[in-house]
Design a protein around this motif. Structure first.
Motif, short mmCIF file in Angstrom:
data_model
loop_
_atom_site.label_atom_id
_atom_site.label_comp_id
_atom_site.label_asym_id
_atom_site.label_seq_id
_atom_site.Cartn_x
_atom_site.Cartn_y
_atom_site.Cartn_z
N CYS A 314 26.70 -18.65 -35.21
CA CYS A 314 26.36 -18.02 -36.49
C CYS A 314 24.91 -18.30 -36.89
O CYS A 314 24.20 -17.40 -37.34
N HIS A 315 24.50 -19.56 -36.75
CA HIS A 315 23.22 -19.97 -37.33
C HIS A 315 22.01 -19.45 -36.56
O HIS A 315 21.01 -19.04 -37.16
N GLN A 316 22.04 -19.53 -35.25
CA GLN A 316 20.99 -18.98 -34.40
C GLN A 316 19.59 -19.41 -34.83
O GLN A 316 18.68 -18.60 -35.00
N GLY A 317 19.45 -20.74 -35.03
CA GLY A 317 18.13 -21.30 -35.26
C GLY A 317 17.71 -21.47 -36.70
O GLY A 317 16.60 -21.97 -36.96
N VAL A 318 18.55 -21.06 -37.66
CA VAL A 318 18.19 -21.21 -39.07
C VAL A 318 19.32 -21.94 -39.81
O VAL A 318 20.48 -21.85 -39.44
N SER A 319 18.96 -22.65 -40.86
CA SER A 319 19.94 -23.49 -41.55
C SER A 319 20.99 -22.67 -42.29
O SER A 319 22.10 -23.13 -42.53
N ARG A 320 20.66 -21.44 -42.67
CA ARG A 320 21.62 -20.54 -43.31
C ARG A 320 21.64 -19.25 -42.51
O ARG A 320 20.61 -18.58 -42.37
N PRO A 321 22.79 -18.88 -41.94
CA PRO A 321 22.84 -17.67 -41.10
C PRO A 321 22.23 -16.47 -41.80
O PRO A 321 22.48 -16.22 -42.98
N LEU A 322 21.42 -15.73 -41.03
CA LEU A 322 20.76 -14.54 -41.57
C LEU A 322 20.01 -14.85 -42.86
O LEU A 322 19.93 -14.05 -43.78
N LEU A 323 19.48 -16.10 -42.91
CA LEU A 323 18.65 -16.56 -44.03
C LEU A 323 19.38 -16.49 -45.36
O LEU A 323 18.79 -16.30 -46.41
N GLY A 324 20.71 -16.64 -45.30
CA GLY A 324 21.51 -16.69 -46.52
C GLY A 324 21.84 -15.35 -47.12
O GLY A 324 22.29 -15.27 -48.27
N ALA A 325 21.65 -14.28 -46.37
CA ALA A 325 21.95 -12.94 -46.90
C ALA A 325 23.43 -12.86 -47.29
O ALA A 325 24.30 -13.27 -46.53
N PRO A 326 23.73 -12.34 -48.48
CA PRO A 326 25.11 -12.27 -48.97
C PRO A 326 25.89 -11.13 -48.31
O PRO A 326 26.07 -10.06 -48.88
N MET A 327 26.34 -11.37 -47.09
CA MET A 327 26.98 -10.32 -46.30
C MET A 327 28.21 -9.73 -46.98
O MET A 327 28.40 -8.51 -47.00
N LEU A 328 29.06 -10.58 -47.53
CA LEU A 328 30.34 -10.11 -48.05
C LEU A 328 30.16 -9.20 -49.26
O LEU A 328 31.00 -8.34 -49.52
N ARG A 329 29.07 -9.37 -49.97
CA ARG A 329 28.82 -8.53 -51.15
C ARG A 329 28.73 -7.06 -50.77
O ARG A 329 29.20 -6.18 -51.50
N ASP A 330 28.16 -6.76 -49.61
CA ASP A 330 27.99 -5.38 -49.18
C ASP A 330 29.18 -4.84 -48.39
O ASP A 330 29.28 -3.63 -48.18
N TYR A 331 30.07 -5.74 -47.96
CA TYR A 331 31.20 -5.30 -47.13
C TYR A 331 32.50 -5.92 -47.63
O TYR A 331 33.15 -6.72 -46.95
N PRO A 332 32.93 -5.52 -48.83
CA PRO A 332 34.17 -6.06 -49.37
C PRO A 332 35.39 -5.67 -48.54
O PRO A 332 36.45 -6.27 -48.69
N GLU A 333 35.24 -4.69 -47.65
CA GLU A 333 36.35 -4.30 -46.78
C GLU A 333 36.79 -5.45 -45.89
O GLU A 333 37.92 -5.46 -45.38
N LEU A 334 35.89 -6.44 -45.67
CA LEU A 334 36.21 -7.56 -44.79
C LEU A 334 36.70 -8.78 -45.58
O LEU A 334 36.77 -9.87 -45.04
N ALA A 335 36.99 -8.57 -46.85
CA ALA A 335 37.70 -9.60 -47.60
C ALA A 335 39.21 -9.36 -47.41
O ALA A 335 39.62 -8.39 -46.77
N MET A 336 40.02 -10.26 -47.93
CA MET A 336 41.47 -10.08 -47.80
C MET A 336 41.90 -8.81 -48.51
O MET A 336 41.34 -8.43 -49.53
N PRO A 337 42.89 -8.10 -48.00
CA PRO A 337 43.38 -6.89 -48.67
C PRO A 337 44.03 -7.24 -49.99
O PRO A 337 44.48 -8.38 -50.19
N PRO A 338 44.08 -6.31 -50.93
CA PRO A 338 44.68 -6.60 -52.24
C PRO A 338 46.17 -6.91 -52.11
O PRO A 338 46.84 -6.43 -51.20
N ALA A 339 46.67 -7.76 -53.00
CA ALA A 339 48.08 -8.12 -52.99
C ALA A 339 48.94 -6.88 -53.24
O ALA A 339 48.57 -6.02 -54.05
N ARG A 340 50.07 -6.83 -52.59
CA ARG A 340 50.96 -5.68 -52.73
C ARG A 340 52.27 -6.09 -53.39
O ARG A 340 52.71 -7.19 -53.24
#
Length: 340
Positions: A314-340
């Motif tokens: 994940c890190h690939q040479g930096v202390s925060r992967p992708l320099l700390g970019a908030p990946m999940l904010r742009d891709y909520p589809e990869l969070a857990m699905p809503p409760a049913r």
């Protein structure tokens, strides 16, 4: 007498090579240092602007496509065999399929994971792997906030446009160097995994699988009173060198130069790293490792195990992967699905 000149020439050439190799072990100027502790204690982080620029360029996040509407029919109502993403809207489903293709198999396209002409089929082993990886990403984003916080991860965090992440590892046969440098403990081979040192070249199998604790110090000052061997210490040191390289930092990023062991004198990132090591074990033991049963031979290591993850994946040479970019904010589809 007639041999003196060739011998002298050979000696000078060998000395020249030694100097060249020695210089490669040092950072080339300019080198900058940033103090992170009390002056004079060596609590500094060293950075080379020339190298830093290349690292930053390699860790830029691709621009996210426009957000998708959550309204409308569900993917499971239109498509067959979508057990993980079926709760998404058609627009959300299409968006996440598009970016996952770009993240993992931009050259092969959809057929990188799907059977051409029959997307519902599970006959392509890569589709089975991708499904398990989606589960793993969700698990990290929801179960390991102690390490990833709210930044989250996506497939791109590790893959960066490759079907197999660049930084992975597998167990290797227990073989050390040969000849005068021979060692029975997988040492003296100068492997990149341990910074080209003489340390055991597989620091991962012991500590990034199972649940073995990382310990160096015993309960007494005498060697006879400690359960931790010299070999154990060498393997731990190899792991620390690898971790340091993976994050592009030195020991003082986590530890205090005055006393490496006490937690109350360590820096905050040490706790984050503690959780990270346990997260990596969890992923290898429960998600990546079991894939060996469906992976072909060219996707496994020399001993038949799956190619597994470590901190560099994940890190690939930096202390925060992708320099700390908030990946999940742009891709909520990869969070857990809503409760049913």
């Amino acid at each position: 007498m007639k041999y003196r000149f060739p011998l002298a020439l050979a000696f000078l050439f060998t000395a020249f090579l030694g100097v060249v190799f020695a210089l490669q072990a040092f950072e080339h100027p300019p080198v900058l240092s940033a103090q992170s502790g009390f002056r004079g204690t060596g609590m500094v982080q060293v950075a080379n602007p020339r190298i830093e620029a290349a690292l930053w360029a390699r860790n830029q996040l691709p621009e996210a496509p426009d957000a998708a509407s959550a309204e409308g029919d569900r993917a499971s109502e239109i498509y067959e065999n979508v057990p993980l993403l079926g709760h998404l809207s058609i627009e959300q489903f299409g968006r996440i399929m598009q970016v996952m293709t770009e993240w993992v198999s931009p050259e092969a396209g959809c057929n990188g994971c799907h059977v051409e002409g029959n997307f519902a089929s599970d006959d392509n082993y890569r589709k089975q792997v991708a499904r398990r990886m989606i589960e793993m990403v969700r698990h990290v984003n929801n179960g390991w906030t102690s390490h990833v916080q709210q930044t989250g991860v996506t497939c791109y965090t590790c893959h960066r446009g490759r079907p197999v992440p660049e930084q992975v590892w597998a167990a290797v046969p227990e073989q050390g160097a040969r000849g005068m440098a021979a060692s029975p403990r997988m040492q003296n081979r100068g492997e990149p995994s341990v910074g080209l040192t003489s340390l055991p070249h597989d620091p991962f199998s012991h500590y990034l699988q199972g649940s073995q604790n990382i310990r160096l110090q015993g309960p007494t000052p005498l060697a006879s009173g400690t359960p931790h061997s010299v070999q154990n210490a060498e393997s731990v040191y190899g792991l620390m060198i690898n971790l340091s390289s993976a994050l592009g930092v030195n020991c003082t990023f986590c530890h205090n130069t005055r006393a490496f062991s006490p937690w109350d004198e360590s820096r905050g990132p040490r706790l984050t790293a503690w959780h990270g090591i346990r997260m990596v074990r969890d992923l290898n033991n429960n998600y990546v490792g079991p894939l060996r049963d469906i992976l072909p031979a060219d996707r496994r290591g020399p001993l038949g195990d799956a190619l597994q993850v470590n901190c560099a994946t994940c890190h690939q040479g930096v202390s925060r992967p992708l320099l700390g970019a908030p990946m999940l904010r742009d891709y909520p589809e990869l969070a857990m699905p809503p409760a049913r």
